[in-house]
Design a protein around this motif. Sequence first.
Motif, PDB file in Angstrom:
ATOM      1  N   TYR A  22       0.702  -1.376  -0.143  1.00 32.51           N
ATOM      2  CA  TYR A  22       0.025  -0.146  -0.033  1.00 32.51           C
ATOM      3  C   TYR A  22       0.944   1.074  -0.015  1.00 32.51           C
ATOM      4  O   TYR A  22       0.891   2.191  -0.574  1.00 32.51           O
ATOM      5  N   LEU A  23       2.130   1.254   0.631  1.00 31.10           N
ATOM      6  CA  LEU A  23       2.669   2.599   1.133  1.00 31.10           C
ATOM      7  C   LEU A  23       3.674   2.728  -0.286  1.00 31.10           C
ATOM      8  O   LEU A  23       3.794   3.754  -0.578  1.00 31.10           O
ATOM      9  N   SER A  25       2.821   2.036  -3.258  1.00 27.77           N
ATOM     10  CA  SER A  25       1.825   2.309  -4.290  1.00 27.77           C
ATOM     11  C   SER A  25       1.496   3.778  -4.231  1.00 27.77           C
ATOM     12  O   SER A  25       1.142   4.528  -5.034  1.00 27.77           O
ATOM     13  N   GLU A  26       1.541   4.262  -3.023  1.00 30.19           N
ATOM     14  CA  GLU A  26       1.450   5.707  -2.765  1.00 30.19           C
ATOM     15  C   GLU A  26       2.791   6.752  -2.766  1.00 30.19           C
ATOM     16  O   GLU A  26       2.993   7.712  -2.514  1.00 30.19           O
TER      17      GLU A  26
END
Length: 95
Positions: A22-23, A25-26
């Motif tokens: 998730y991180l 992808s950000e």
Amino acid sequence: MTTRRILIVDDEPELRTMLRQYLMSEGFDVDEAASGDAALNRVAASDPGLVLLDVGLPDIDGFEVLRRLRNTSDLPVIMLTARTDEIDRVVGLSV
């Protein structure tokens, strides 16, 4: 200069993987540690801008890791826990 590196400290590989994906992808750079000792070593080596820190670690608990970090740094830390006791929240805020 603010670093976009985040250190995830958790002894559960699946949770670390999910958070990492998730991180990343950000747009964050992500480092990982599975224990308190490893976390302290990684902070020294990678100079993260933020630590996501699990309270329940297999060696040094997250509260003690935070205490040790506070001796030398004001690095932002977000505590991760499944604990629901009010005393755990109070201890986390007072470190």
